[in-house]
Design a protein around this motif. Sequence first.
Motif, PDB file in Angstrom:
ATOM      1  N   VAL A   1     -19.083   1.330  -1.510  1.00  0.00           N
ATOM      2  CA  VAL A   1     -19.905   0.391  -2.175  1.00  0.00           C
ATOM      3  C   VAL A   1     -21.405   1.090  -2.405  1.00  0.00           C
ATOM      4  O   VAL A   1     -21.903   1.577  -1.357  1.00  0.00           O
ATOM      5  N   PRO A   2     -21.731   1.003  -3.675  1.00  0.00           N
ATOM      6  CA  PRO A   2     -23.381   1.527  -3.809  1.00  0.00           C
ATOM      7  C   PRO A   2     -24.065   0.938  -3.035  1.00  0.00           C
ATOM      8  O   PRO A   2     -24.272  -0.032  -2.718  1.00  0.00           O
ATOM      9  N   LEU A   3     -25.112   1.895  -2.570  1.00  0.00           N
ATOM     10  CA  LEU A   3     -26.028   1.316  -1.690  1.00  0.00           C
ATOM     11  C   LEU A   3     -26.789   0.368  -1.896  1.00  0.00           C
ATOM     12  O   LEU A   3     -27.313  -0.592  -1.041  1.00  0.00           O
ATOM     13  N   THR A   4     -26.989   0.143  -3.134  1.00  0.00           N
ATOM     14  CA  THR A   4     -27.792  -0.706  -3.626  1.00  0.00           C
ATOM     15  C   THR A   4     -27.269  -2.086  -4.125  1.00  0.00           C
ATOM     16  O   THR A   4     -27.939  -3.222  -4.302  1.00  0.00           O
ATOM     17  N   ALA A   5     -25.890  -2.191  -3.874  1.00  0.00           N
ATOM     18  CA  ALA A   5     -25.056  -3.267  -3.976  1.00  0.00           C
ATOM     19  C   ALA A   5     -25.001  -4.238  -2.964  1.00  0.00           C
ATOM     20  O   ALA A   5     -25.212  -3.836  -1.803  1.00  0.00           O
ATOM     21  N   ASP A   6     -24.943  -5.484  -3.339  1.00  0.00           N
ATOM     22  CA  ASP A   6     -24.751  -6.435  -2.329  1.00  0.00           C
ATOM     23  C   ASP A   6     -23.326  -6.638  -1.618  1.00  0.00           C
ATOM     24  O   ASP A   6     -22.310  -6.694  -2.394  1.00  0.00           O
ATOM     25  N   LEU A   7     -23.254  -6.513  -0.407  1.00  0.00           N
ATOM     26  CA  LEU A   7     -21.806  -6.604   0.331  1.00  0.00           C
ATOM     27  C   LEU A   7     -21.031  -7.888   0.151  1.00  0.00           C
ATOM     28  O   LEU A   7     -19.616  -7.764   0.264  1.00  0.00           O
ATOM     29  N   ALA A   8     -21.717  -8.880  -0.223  1.00  0.00           N
ATOM     30  CA  ALA A   8     -20.926 -10.005  -0.698  1.00  0.00           C
ATOM     31  C   ALA A   8     -20.063  -9.866  -2.048  1.00  0.00           C
ATOM     32  O   ALA A   8     -19.336 -10.666  -2.264  1.00  0.00           O
ATOM     33  N   ASP A   9     -20.574  -9.028  -2.679  1.00  0.00           N
ATOM     34  CA  ASP A   9     -19.743  -8.752  -4.308  1.00  0.00           C
ATOM     35  C   ASP A   9     -18.822  -7.600  -3.748  1.00  0.00           C
ATOM     36  O   ASP A   9     -18.559  -6.700  -5.105  1.00  0.00           O
ATOM     37  N   MET A  10     -18.035  -7.538  -2.811  1.00  0.00           N
ATOM     38  CA  MET A  10     -17.227  -6.447  -2.555  1.00  0.00           C
ATOM     39  C   MET A  10     -16.020  -6.445  -3.500  1.00  0.00           C
ATOM     40  O   MET A  10     -15.822  -4.952  -3.785  1.00  0.00           O
ATOM     41  N   GLU A  11     -15.808  -7.129  -4.076  1.00  0.00           N
ATOM     42  CA  GLU A  11     -14.466  -7.255  -5.044  1.00  0.00           C
ATOM     43  C   GLU A  11     -14.760  -6.283  -6.213  1.00  0.00           C
ATOM     44  O   GLU A  11     -13.911  -5.816  -6.928  1.00  0.00           O
ATOM     45  N   ALA A  12     -15.994  -6.027  -6.466  1.00  0.00           N
ATOM     46  CA  ALA A  12     -16.422  -5.240  -7.599  1.00  0.00           C
ATOM     47  C   ALA A  12     -16.101  -3.587  -7.392  1.00  0.00           C
ATOM     48  O   ALA A  12     -16.196  -2.728  -8.222  1.00  0.00           O
ATOM     49  N   TYR A  13     -15.696  -3.339  -5.982  1.00  0.00           N
ATOM     50  CA  TYR A  13     -15.743  -1.971  -5.533  1.00  0.00           C
ATOM     51  C   TYR A  13     -14.343  -1.803  -4.909  1.00  0.00           C
ATOM     52  O   TYR A  13     -14.208  -1.922  -3.493  1.00  0.00           O
ATOM     53  N   LEU A  14     -13.293  -1.555  -5.563  1.00  0.00           N
ATOM     54  CA  LEU A  14     -12.110  -1.589  -4.751  1.00  0.00           C
ATOM     55  C   LEU A  14     -11.555  -0.472  -4.368  1.00  0.00           C
ATOM     56  O   LEU A  14     -10.288  -0.348  -3.774  1.00  0.00           O
ATOM     57  N   LEU A  15     -11.981   0.849  -4.855  1.00  0.00           N
ATOM     58  CA  LEU A  15     -11.374   1.969  -4.608  1.00  0.00           C
ATOM     59  C   LEU A  15     -12.571   2.927  -3.882  1.00  0.00           C
ATOM     60  O   LEU A  15     -13.518   3.302  -4.276  1.00  0.00           O
ATOM     61  N   PRO A  16     -11.894   3.954  -2.808  1.00  0.00           N
ATOM     62  CA  PRO A  16     -12.887   5.094  -2.286  1.00  0.00           C
ATOM     63  C   PRO A  16     -12.552   5.938  -3.725  1.00  0.00           C
ATOM     64  O   PRO A  16     -11.665   6.469  -4.284  1.00  0.00           O
ATOM     65  N   LEU A  17     -13.832   6.411  -3.955  1.00  0.00           N
ATOM     66  CA  LEU A  17     -14.085   7.166  -5.008  1.00  0.00           C
ATOM     67  C   LEU A  17     -13.440   8.749  -4.857  1.00  0.00           C
ATOM     68  O   LEU A  17     -12.814   9.257  -5.877  1.00  0.00           O
ATOM     69  N   ASP A  18     -13.383   9.303  -3.565  1.00  0.00           N
ATOM     70  CA  ASP A  18     -12.599  10.513  -3.457  1.00  0.00           C
ATOM     71  C   ASP A  18     -11.396  10.609  -3.177  1.00  0.00           C
ATOM     72  O   ASP A  18     -10.707  11.594  -3.139  1.00  0.00           O
ATOM     73  N   ASP A  19     -10.641   9.232  -3.029  1.00  0.00           N
ATOM     74  CA  ASP A  19      -9.186   9.526  -2.624  1.00  0.00           C
ATOM     75  C   ASP A  19      -8.735   7.975  -3.036  1.00  0.00           C
ATOM     76  O   ASP A  19      -8.578   7.166  -1.994  1.00  0.00           O
ATOM     77  N   PRO A  20      -8.366   7.752  -4.368  1.00  0.00           N
ATOM     78  CA  PRO A  20      -8.254   6.086  -4.729  1.00  0.00           C
ATOM     79  C   PRO A  20      -6.837   5.981  -3.922  1.00  0.00           C
ATOM     80  O   PRO A  20      -6.603   4.539  -3.947  1.00  0.00           O
ATOM     81  N   ASP A  21      -6.144   6.907  -3.444  1.00  0.00           N
ATOM     82  CA  ASP A  21      -4.631   6.255  -2.970  1.00  0.00           C
ATOM     83  C   ASP A  21      -5.032   6.105  -1.522  1.00  0.00           C
ATOM     84  O   ASP A  21      -3.717   5.659  -0.709  1.00  0.00           O
ATOM     85  N   TRP A  22      -5.870   6.205  -0.977  1.00  0.00           N
ATOM     86  CA  TRP A  22      -6.205   6.155   0.559  1.00  0.00           C
ATOM     87  C   TRP A  22      -5.654   4.951   1.254  1.00  0.00           C
ATOM     88  O   TRP A  22      -4.722   4.824   2.051  1.00  0.00           O
ATOM     89  N   ASN A  23      -6.166   3.988   0.593  1.00  0.00           N
ATOM     90  CA  ASN A  23      -5.462   2.522   0.963  1.00  0.00           C
ATOM     91  C   ASN A  23      -4.230   2.303   0.990  1.00  0.00           C
ATOM     92  O   ASN A  23      -3.600   1.677   1.963  1.00  0.00           O
ATOM     93  N   THR A  24      -3.715   2.880   0.027  1.00  0.00           N
ATOM     94  CA  THR A  24      -2.198   2.671  -0.234  1.00  0.00           C
ATOM     95  C   THR A  24      -1.194   3.273   0.695  1.00  0.00           C
ATOM     96  O   THR A  24      -0.351   2.857   1.315  1.00  0.00           O
ATOM     97  N   ARG A  25      -1.645   4.340   0.939  1.00  0.00           N
ATOM     98  CA  ARG A  25      -1.147   5.252   1.902  1.00  0.00           C
ATOM     99  C   ARG A  25      -1.131   4.733   3.291  1.00  0.00           C
ATOM    100  O   ARG A  25      -0.227   4.712   4.322  1.00  0.00           O
ATOM    101  N   ARG A  26      -2.317   4.322   3.546  1.00  0.00           N
ATOM    102  CA  ARG A  26      -2.598   3.567   4.727  1.00  0.00           C
ATOM    103  C   ARG A  26      -1.731   2.004   4.923  1.00  0.00           C
ATOM    104  O   ARG A  26      -1.276   1.795   6.113  1.00  0.00           O
ATOM    105  N   ASP A  27      -1.510   1.594   4.001  1.00  0.00           N
ATOM    106  CA  ASP A  27      -0.429   0.373   3.945  1.00  0.00           C
ATOM    107  C   ASP A  27       0.586   0.821   4.365  1.00  0.00           C
ATOM    108  O   ASP A  27       1.497   0.210   4.981  1.00  0.00           O
ATOM    109  N   TRP A  28       1.373   1.700   3.519  1.00  0.00           N
ATOM    110  CA  TRP A  28       2.686   2.275   3.695  1.00  0.00           C
ATOM    111  C   TRP A  28       3.048   2.611   5.254  1.00  0.00           C
ATOM    112  O   TRP A  28       3.898   2.455   5.924  1.00  0.00           O
ATOM    113  N   GLN A  29       1.950   3.452   5.677  1.00  0.00           N
ATOM    114  CA  GLN A  29       1.898   3.888   7.249  1.00  0.00           C
ATOM    115  C   GLN A  29       2.076   2.870   8.063  1.00  0.00           C
ATOM    116  O   GLN A  29       2.949   2.904   9.079  1.00  0.00           O
TER     117      GLN A  29
END
Length: 172
Positions: A49-77
């Motif tokens: 989440v950009p440092l300037t963003a409000d954490l309450a608006d998390m839905e706008a930031y859904l993927l780690p920029l350096d590894d977009p598949d990280w959460n999916t791999r974690r789900d499968w694991q």
Amino acid sequence: MENPAIKVRRQINYWRPVLQKTVTYREVELNETVKIRRRQISVKHCYWVPLTADLADMEAYLLPLDDPDWNTRRDWQNYRERYQILSGAAVKKSRTTYGLSGREMAAIIGISHSSLSEIENELVLQSDEQDSLLRLAQNRLAFAALVRKRRASLTEAFDEARYRAILAKVQA
């Protein structure tokens, strides 16, 4: 406004080539429920989440920029662990223990070579039925019985000499 369900893990400076500048992010972690094969599991996901963003608006930031598949791999694991599904490494180890090629193992299991490769490289999650057949490979007697049972399809896919060589490998 801070959301108590969100845990800030660290701060990251990341070069954004499109913007031609470094942007500072907070890497945040939160528990989410995902559905895999009609089963729900709870998993910790990470987002930037950009440092300037409000954490309450998390839905706008859904993927780690350096590894977009990280959460999916974690789900499968987590799914594999919870439902005792073989990992790709375990599948590959079973195959290499017998000295089988990917094509030979796939033919024995009754799946395509590309499907087996995707399972071994954890690009896909095998079905429960495929997992059951892959587990047979961990038991030499049961796996040899499967090879004998599949003789007709294996001699059709290869030839009689190669079938005998495969059977010799799994019985050794």
